[in-house]
Design a protein around this motif. Structure first.
Motif, mmCIF file in Angstrom:
data_model
loop_
_atom_site.group_PDB
_atom_site.id
_atom_site.type_symbol
_atom_site.label_atom_id
_atom_site.label_comp_id
_atom_site.label_asym_id
_atom_site.label_seq_id
_atom_site.Cartn_x
_atom_site.Cartn_y
_atom_site.Cartn_z
ATOM 1 N N HIS A 3 0.838 -1.204 0.000
ATOM 2 C CA HIS A 3 0.000 0.000 0.000
ATOM 3 C C HIS A 3 0.870 1.250 0.000
ATOM 4 O O HIS A 3 0.543 2.243 -0.650
ATOM 5 C CB HIS A 3 -0.914 0.018 1.233
ATOM 6 C CG HIS A 3 -2.009 -0.994 1.202
ATOM 7 N ND1 HIS A 3 -2.373 -1.665 0.051
ATOM 8 C CD2 HIS A 3 -2.848 -1.446 2.174
ATOM 9 C CE1 HIS A 3 -3.373 -2.484 0.315
ATOM 10 N NE2 HIS A 3 -3.679 -2.381 1.599
ATOM 11 N N ARG A 44 -13.622 2.953 -1.451
ATOM 12 C CA ARG A 44 -13.136 1.579 -1.317
ATOM 13 C C ARG A 44 -12.695 1.251 0.112
ATOM 14 O O ARG A 44 -12.370 0.099 0.407
ATOM 15 C CB ARG A 44 -11.982 1.339 -2.281
ATOM 16 C CG ARG A 44 -12.408 1.371 -3.757
ATOM 17 C CD ARG A 44 -11.232 1.176 -4.694
ATOM 18 N NE ARG A 44 -11.659 1.151 -6.085
ATOM 19 C CZ ARG A 44 -11.868 0.043 -6.810
ATOM 20 N NH1 ARG A 44 -11.672 -1.141 -6.258
ATOM 21 N NH2 ARG A 44 -12.250 0.123 -8.067
ATOM 22 N N VAL A 45 -12.660 2.262 0.965
ATOM 23 C CA VAL A 45 -12.187 2.049 2.327
ATOM 24 C C VAL A 45 -13.113 1.142 3.138
ATOM 25 O O VAL A 45 -12.624 0.260 3.869
ATOM 26 C CB VAL A 45 -11.962 3.401 3.034
ATOM 27 C CG1 VAL A 45 -11.720 3.203 4.531
ATOM 28 C CG2 VAL A 45 -10.770 4.124 2.408
ATOM 29 N N ARG A 103 -12.325 -2.461 2.584
ATOM 30 C CA ARG A 103 -11.004 -2.770 3.154
ATOM 31 C C ARG A 103 -11.068 -2.806 4.673
ATOM 32 O O ARG A 103 -10.384 -3.593 5.328
ATOM 33 C CB ARG A 103 -9.995 -1.716 2.693
ATOM 34 C CG ARG A 103 -9.769 -1.673 1.191
ATOM 35 C CD ARG A 103 -8.789 -2.732 0.765
ATOM 36 N NE ARG A 103 -8.460 -2.618 -0.653
ATOM 37 C CZ ARG A 103 -7.415 -3.188 -1.207
ATOM 38 N NH1 ARG A 103 -6.584 -3.918 -0.471
ATOM 39 N NH2 ARG A 103 -7.178 -3.065 -2.503
ATOM 40 N N ASP A 123 -7.977 -4.314 6.962
ATOM 41 C CA ASP A 123 -6.781 -3.722 6.360
ATOM 42 C C ASP A 123 -6.238 -2.624 7.279
ATOM 43 O O ASP A 123 -6.952 -1.669 7.595
ATOM 44 C CB ASP A 123 -7.129 -3.142 4.990
ATOM 45 C CG ASP A 123 -5.907 -2.696 4.218
ATOM 46 O OD1 ASP A 123 -5.157 -1.847 4.728
ATOM 47 O OD2 ASP A 123 -5.698 -3.195 3.093
ATOM 48 N N ALA A 155 -6.550 0.951 5.953
ATOM 49 C CA ALA A 155 -7.932 1.436 5.962
ATOM 50 C C ALA A 155 -8.335 1.896 7.363
ATOM 51 O O ALA A 155 -9.076 2.886 7.505
ATOM 52 C CB ALA A 155 -8.870 0.344 5.468
ATOM 53 N N PHE A 175 -5.651 2.181 -2.712
ATOM 54 C CA PHE A 175 -6.700 1.183 -2.911
ATOM 55 C C PHE A 175 -7.280 1.201 -4.320
ATOM 56 O O PHE A 175 -8.092 0.333 -4.650
ATOM 57 C CB PHE A 175 -7.838 1.404 -1.905
ATOM 58 C CG PHE A 175 -7.421 1.281 -0.465
ATOM 59 C CD1 PHE A 175 -6.465 0.366 -0.071
ATOM 60 C CD2 PHE A 175 -7.986 2.096 0.511
ATOM 61 C CE1 PHE A 175 -6.071 0.245 1.242
ATOM 62 C CE2 PHE A 175 -7.610 1.982 1.838
ATOM 63 C CZ PHE A 175 -6.651 1.065 2.207
#
Length: 437
Positions: A205, A357-358, A361, A366, A369, A409
């Motif tokens: 990431h 998209r968080v 995740r 994640d 995130a 992401f």
């Protein structure tokens, strides 16, 4: 594939909503009555600055650097060794921020930024006794006194002024060294974010986020504002705490706590950095560093208290000072959403798209995130407080830097498209507006 199509649709909806928000924030003041427009105290609301289409010495370097990052950034971020990547990302970020500042010219855009009478440097010559300054700091916060601090000094704890006083004491006095210090320290927040992600076990990431961090629209306010320095101190506090959690290191946890302690003596609002701090420990799946970090932070609070400044006294006086000035006139009915429009300008549309998209995740646990969500919550709480009406593109930099990492992401094949969007939006802003900070 259906899930990816849904994700891309959500991105487009979020970007469309963000564009509408920003457009409305710029248009409403133009069509509202003159008296209401003047009450905003921001000629280019929601950005604190003025409309001034222009080009400058930094125009060509900024375009060239942006093109280089768009074309080669994602591949370089994936290929370079980790140490070289961190150094390269830092140098590129400095180049981007400096180029944007030079669009306004060397003097107007960089060397003279700190000569404004409301800035910290205005008070530096009068600080001949640092212990006395700390003991009497709170007494000079309120306005309409013969010795009231200037706007920026009164609005922050004494650590902010102390930073510039110490620069002067070591021979780096004056606006140009102060600007360079804020630029060079501020840009170190970029590798700090990468270090934090790496410590949390998501180096991939960090690699994906670095090109976006380099081309951050927020660079418009990293060069040049003291808040860039605040951002870096806060970012390294998070990064060191993440490393402490991974290594189970008590000394590093104490060091992180000291940095967190220093952040709240640079800016009162940075107490909200407690959210990213807790998020790091949750993401790292350990609370062992917490006690050591609290001890480090408490040591800073105790040191300032022994020197004569109690943080809570300063905070309550600052709230009173805030409503002695233009905060009483600036309408919260505009600024609660105008602040968010300014934040969109600082983080860019790629970050807005990536935030959609968080949640997925986050459900997957994640670590990145979790940290990004904490930063977003800090922004929303700061906005709800009503104590940040305008200038949030600068004030919220310590939170924004984590939102700027969210494009990690986004799908890798779309990286060049989104980087182009980031760069184009930033270049448009810097060439249309003359920012005050």
């Amino acid at each position: 594939m259906p899930r990816e199509r849904t994700a891309r649709r959500a991105e487009l909806v979020a970007v469309g909503a963000a564009i509408v928000l920003v457009a409305a924030a710029f248009i409403v003041p133009r069509i509202a009555g003159e008296q209401w427009r003047l009450s905003l105290y921001a000629a280019a609301a929601p950005i604190f600055g003025s409309w001034l289409p222009h080009i400058g010495w930094g125009t060509v370097p900024a375009i060239v650097l942006a093109a280089a990052v768009v074309v080669a950034g994602p591949a370089a971020a994936a290929r370079l060794s980790w140490p070289r990547l961190l150094v390269t990302g830092y140098v590129a970020a400095v180049g981007w921020a400096l180029s944007l500042a030079l669009v306004d010219g060397w003097r107007r855009g960089f060397a003279e930024r700190f000569t404004d009478p409301n800035e910290y440097l205005h008070e530096v010559p009068g600080v001949t006794d640092i212990p006395a300054m700390l003991r009497g700091f709170a007494d000079r916060i309120l306005d309409f006194q013969p010795d009231s601090w200037t706007t920026h000094v009164s609005g922050h704890p004494p650590g902010a002024l102390l930073f510039f006083v110490l620069l002067d004491r070591v021979g780096l006095g004056g606006p140009t060294p102060a600007a360079l210090a804020c630029l060079l320290i501020g840009c170190s927040a970029i590798p700090a974010v990468a270090v934090a992600f790496d410590a949390l076990g998501v180096r991939e990431h960090a690699r994906a986020a670095l090109p976006y961090l380099v081309l951050a629209p927020a660079a418009l306010w990293i060069a040049v504002s003291a808040d860039a320095m605040f951002m870096a101190v806060a970012a390294w506090a998070v990064a060191i705490l993440a490393v402490a959690a991974r290594r189970a290191s008590a000394p590093l946890a104490v060091a992180a706590g000291v940095l967190f302690g220093l952040t709240v003596f640079l800016n009162y609002g940075l107490v909200l950095m407690a959210l990213p701090a807790v998020a790091v420990l949750i993401a790292g799946k350990t609370m062992r560093p917490l006690g050591y970090a609290l001890a480090g932070a408490a040591a800073v609070v105790a040191a300032f208290a022994l020197a004569g400044f109690w943080w809570l006294d300063g905070y309550h006086l600052v709230v009173e000072r805030y409503y002695q000035g233009i905060a009483t006139t600036r309408p919260f009915a505009y600024w609660w959403w105008g602040n968010l429009a300014a934040t969109v300008c600082a983080i860019g549309l790629a970050s807005v798209a990536a935030l959609t998209r968080v949640p997925a995740r986050l459900r997957a646990g994640d670590p990145a995130a979790i940290l990004i969500t904490a930063a977003l919550c800090a922004v929303l709480l700061a906005d709800a407080s009503g104590l940040s009406k305008a200038e949030t593109e600068r004030i919220w930099l310590p939170f924004d830097i984590w939102l700027l990492a969210a494009p990690a992401f986004l799908p890798r094949p779309a990286a060049r498209i989104w980087l182009t969007v980031q760069a184009a939006g930033t270049l448009l802003l810097v060439h249309l507006l003359l920012t005050n900070w």
